[in-house]
Scaffold this motif. Structure first.
Motif, short mmCIF file in Angstrom:
data_model
loop_
_atom_site.label_atom_id
_atom_site.label_comp_id
_atom_site.label_asym_id
_atom_site.label_seq_id
_atom_site.Cartn_x
_atom_site.Cartn_y
_atom_site.Cartn_z
N SER A 164 -7.10 3.38 -13.38
CA SER A 164 -5.31 4.72 -13.07
C SER A 164 -4.12 3.67 -13.58
CB SER A 164 -5.52 4.30 -10.97
OG SER A 164 -5.31 3.28 -10.80
N ASN B 106 0.59 -2.00 2.28
CA ASN B 106 0.44 -2.69 0.66
C ASN B 106 0.02 -4.24 0.39
OD1 ASN B 106 2.37 -0.61 1.42
ND2 ASN B 106 2.71 -0.75 -0.74
N ASP B 107 1.55 -4.57 0.25
CA ASP B 107 2.01 -5.44 0.20
C ASP B 107 0.51 -7.10 0.10
OD1 ASP B 107 3.75 -7.66 -1.68
OD2 ASP B 107 3.84 -7.80 0.61
N GLU C 81 -15.14 -1.45 -2.40
CA GLU C 81 -14.82 -1.01 -3.71
C GLU C 81 -15.88 -1.82 -4.79
OE1 GLU C 81 -9.75 -1.18 -3.16
OE2 GLU C 81 -11.22 -3.14 -3.75
N TRP D 168 -9.75 -0.88 -11.18
CA TRP D 168 -8.41 -0.33 -11.27
C TRP D 168 -7.59 0.17 -12.30
CZ3 TRP D 168 -10.51 -4.89 -9.88
CH2 TRP D 168 -10.31 -5.61 -10.24
N PHE D 169 -7.77 -0.63 -13.66
CA PHE D 169 -6.43 -0.45 -14.25
C PHE D 169 -6.94 1.25 -15.15
CE2 PHE D 169 -5.79 -1.05 -19.21
CZ PHE D 169 -5.06 -1.22 -18.77
N ARG E 128 -5.13 -1.94 2.92
CA ARG E 128 -3.85 -2.53 1.43
C ARG E 128 -3.85 -0.72 1.31
NH1 ARG E 128 -4.15 -7.28 -1.69
NH2 ARG E 128 -2.38 -5.93 -2.58
N TRP E 129 -4.58 0.07 1.54
CA TRP E 129 -4.23 1.56 1.17
C TRP E 129 -2.96 2.29 1.28
CZ3 TRP E 129 -9.90 0.63 2.33
CH2 TRP E 129 -10.45 -0.48 1.68
N GLN F 145 -9.41 -4.23 6.27
CA GLN F 145 -9.95 -4.34 4.75
C GLN F 145 -10.16 -6.25 4.61
OE1 GLN F 145 -6.81 -2.98 2.18
NE2 GLN F 145 -7.94 -4.35 0.72
N TYR G 80 -12.27 -8.85 2.09
CA TYR G 80 -13.02 -9.80 0.93
C TYR G 80 -14.02 -10.33 1.63
CZ TYR G 80 -8.83 -7.35 -1.00
OH TYR G 80 -7.54 -6.81 -1.07
N ALA H 250 -15.27 -6.02 -4.49
CA ALA H 250 -13.85 -6.21 -4.15
C ALA H 250 -14.06 -6.29 -3.31
CB ALA H 250 -12.64 -5.49 -5.48
N ALA H 251 -12.89 -5.49 -2.18
CA ALA H 251 -12.56 -5.12 -1.42
C ALA H 251 -13.38 -4.10 -0.21
CB ALA H 251 -11.17 -4.64 -1.26
#
Lengths: 277, 432
Positions: free
Chosen positions: B283, B74-75, B151, B280-281, B41-42, B97, B99, B315-316
């Motif tokens: 950034s 990414n969506d 992640e 992630w927040f 999703r990157w 990717q 989880y 995370a991922a």
């Protein structure tokens, strides 16, 4: 008395029209205004004008998401697919509209059965087929898929319309020495122009807005279509709405232009279709 | 046949015959480099995703015999749709990717992915580079390691320094302090800790944080093993506290209509004093608008032993799609090691100017002070716990938990009813 009622009706309609105008224009104006804001401003002051015009949203849409190239790709796919679709449908529908044999009915029903097939139910076999044919990142493959997927509705619309066109026109054309192709091209197509415009616009919209086929079968950035391009600013957890709205504004322009160019034909097609059944 | 008819017939035949030929392309790839596909999703324009793509490019430059086809989208829903279709059609990409967790176990059991344990054992240097965060890809009753972490996240409490200084407050260390400060902040016109739950994971994260801080990882483990129930008093107590926080206006107004992006924006516009979030927040553009600090998520005065239990972990991650072609498998392993190397994450860190990663990176001065502060919030972590429900052997348990919490915040059900909804689903799990 009648005059008073009419005036009241007029005021009511005017109020309704103004209300409807607001309802219709609000999403458009919100999109345009938000395309100059960042996330914080969009959510904290959604109704206000931007405090600073963030032109960089458009710059990023153009440079990072390469939205112009995506628009060009979508337009290319849409125009070629619709042209091929209408060419094939014109020939096919003419035969189905005129031929009374049972096989023609069967073929017509086969086309109509395409309506019953939800796109998602066909994705797995389509993926296997495309993979087997090496059709990833191949516009020709996408065009075939778009033409095939839009054929049932187009055949249904055009065949239904052509059945209402008098056979005397065909006979007159044959008497004047026209063959089948000439009859279709010079006689049937001109009188069926409104329904072709309708079928073409419907297919064009479907193809221009397609997401699922593009996601599955395109991975090269240079081949990306508008729908994929619009998601360029949707991160795994963070969504940048300003550049997305800027991309939406840019990608809407071709559709608005095309609709303005063909709206008369579309409306005519819809109303004539309604009258002729 | 007239001339125009002949022309039209010719065009029709050419078009219909040429399109399939064009679509089929060349299949003679025997002498070509090996092509492997990666689906993540990157693909967005964020720094981390851009850096990731740069690394794919670097890998191809260093390995001209390997071509990477990047299928990334990414969506979230598009990614899920694409992955499901590719798996169902037996065409899973070489690197995906993933989880992990109970939701992916069915794929691990059916060998959609490759067991990475032999490769980790064969390359101790690569294996030793990871922070031990393999829990999502390892199961007690299913041998193997089905993915590697990519992640690292930990939920911490970001706060607006200016608001706190003006109010004469220090960032809260305990939940009790948080509740007391809430009253002060509300009277000053601020939302204490905005928690919009239109994106249901926000309510789920709040629930997880409060539950582990109050009852510790042992209770979560009991839920995972089926020896505790979601209708136990421990769960109802936390749900009731969350409902109280909502009713008292601690979480903001009309929170079921507020999504995650709006939550971030409220923090960036200085309307909310605190915001709990993950790495992630760091950034997010909202942080550039205010003077922000970050502290660990508060603990309960009555349960100080859980102070250093942190919601977080991997995370991922990345998993290896099963391939019958040994050359492709070798190339995929090579790429996987490249993308999870210390060098890779150093590049990402330098490119983005911060972040935390699932490998043991050497320290650097080339990161933001907020990143350093954030890393400190979990430097004393004694245990990381993921989403409540993620360890339950039921793929939908996390989603059911989050939806029940969302329903409770919407006023449709009480805390007890929310607990019952979770318990009903929980009872369907096979704990044997």
């Amino acid at each position: 008395m009648k005059a008073t009622s009419f005036r009241n009706l007029g005021v009511g309609l005017t109020v309704f029209a103004v209300f409807w105008l607001f309802v219709t224009l609000y999403p458009l104006s919100f999109t345009i205004v938000s395309s100059f804001k960042d996330n914080t401003e969009i959510f904290s002051s959604p109704m206000s004008l931007p405090s600073v015009l963030r032109i960089e949203n458009y710059t990023r849409a153009l440079l990072q998401a390469t939205i112009l190239r995506n628009i060009a790709n979508s337009l290319f796919l849409s125009v070629i697919s619709v042209a091929l679709l209408l060419f094939l449908v014109s020939i096919c529908s003419y035969v189905l509209a005129r031929e009374k044999a049972k096989w023609a009915v069967v073929v017509y029903l086969v086309f109509l059965s395409g309506f019953l097939l939800p796109v998602h139910s066909a994705l797995i076999p389509l993926t296997k087929l495309v993979s087997a044919l090496g059709g990833y990142n191949n516009y020709a493959m996408l065009i075939i898929l778009f033409v095939s997927y839009n054929a049932p509705l187009s055949v249904f619309l055009v065949t239904g319309y052509m059945k209402t066109v008098s056979k005397e026109l065909d006979e007159a054309a044959f008497l004047d020495g026209c063959g089948y192709f000439q009859t279709v091209i010079y006689v049937i197509l001109p009188v069926s122009a409104p329904i072709f415009a309708t079928a073409g616009i419907v297919a064009f919209l479907f193809i221009y807005n397609d997401l699922i086929f593009s996601i599955l079968f395109l991975s090269k950035k240079t081949l990306y279509t508008v729908s994929i391009g619009l998601s360029a600013f949707v991160g795994e957890r963070i969504v940048e709405y300003g550049p997305i709205f800027a991309s939406i504004v840019l990608s809407s322009l071709p559709m608005v232009a095309i609709y303005l160019l063909f709206q008369e034909k579309v409306q005519k097609g819809i109303t004539e279709g309604a009258i002729k059944g | 046949m007239t001339r125009i008819s002949r022309v039209l017939a010719f065009i029709t035949v050419v078009l219909l015959s040429a399109l399939p030929l064009a679509a089929s392309g060349s299949t003679d790839q025997a002498e070509e480099p090996i092509t492997i596909r990666i689906l993540t999703r990157w693909s967005d324009q964020s720094g981390a995703s851009t850096a990731f793509r740069n690394r794919l490019q670097s890998f191809m430059e260093q390995n001209p015999d390997i071509i990477i086809e990047d299928l990334s989208i990414n969506d979230e829903s598009s990614f899920g749709e694409k992955l499901k279709v590719l798996i169902a059609s037996g065409d899973v990409p070489e690197i995906v990717q993933n989880y992990g967790g109970a939701g992916n176990r069915i794929y691990f059991e059916s060998d959609v992915y490759v067991d990475l344990r032999p490769y980790l054992d064969d390359d101790p240097e690569w294996a030793a580079g990871f922070v031990p965060l393999f829990g999502e890809w390892e199961f007690d009753d299913l041998p193997g390691t089905w993915g590697v972490p990519y992640e690292l996240f930990a939920i911490s409490l970001f706060y607006n320094r200016t608001i706190f200084e003006e109010a004469g407050l220090e960032p809260p260390e305990t939940i009790e302090e948080l509740m007391e400060q809430g009253e002060v902040l509300k009277s000053a016109g601020y939302i204490p800790i905005s928690t919009g739950v239109a994106d249901n994971f926000r309510g789920g994260h709040l629930f997880t944080n409060l539950l582990i801080k109050k009852h510790g990882p042992e209770f979560v483990e009991r839920l995972n093993r089926g020896t505790a129930s979601f209708e136990d008093q421990e769960v109802i107590e936390i749900l009731t506290l969350m409902k109280t926080m909502q009713d008292e206006g601690m979480l903001g107004e009309n929170i079921t209509a507020v999504n995650y992006a709006a939550d971030n924006a409220l923090f960036g516009s200085g309307e909310t004093a605190m915001h709990f979030d993950g790495s992630w927040f760091l950034s997010d553009g909202a942080l550039s608008r205010i003077d922000a600090g970050v502290v660990p998520f508060p603990y309960f005065e009555s349960a100080p032993q859980n102070r250093n239990i942190i919601m977080g972990g991997s995370a991922a991650g990345l998993a290896l799609g099963a391939s019958e072609d040994p050359d492709k498998l070798d190339a995929a392993i090579k790429l996987l090691k490249y993308l999870t190397s210390i060098e890779h994450f150093e590049y990402i860190r330098d490119f983005t100017g911060g972040g935390v990663y699932p490998v043991k990176l050497p320290p650097t001065d080339n990161v933001s002070s907020l990143t350093v502060e954030y890393a400190d919030t979990f430097s004393a972590a004694e245990a990381f716990v993921g989403d409540i429900g993620n360890g339950v052997p039921l793929p939908q348990m996390v989603e059911v938990t989050r939806n029940a919490i969302q329903g409770m915040f919407a006023g449709a059900i009480s805390p007890e009813q929310a607990a019952s909804q979770m318990a009903r689903e929980h009872s369907q799990a096979d704990f044997n």
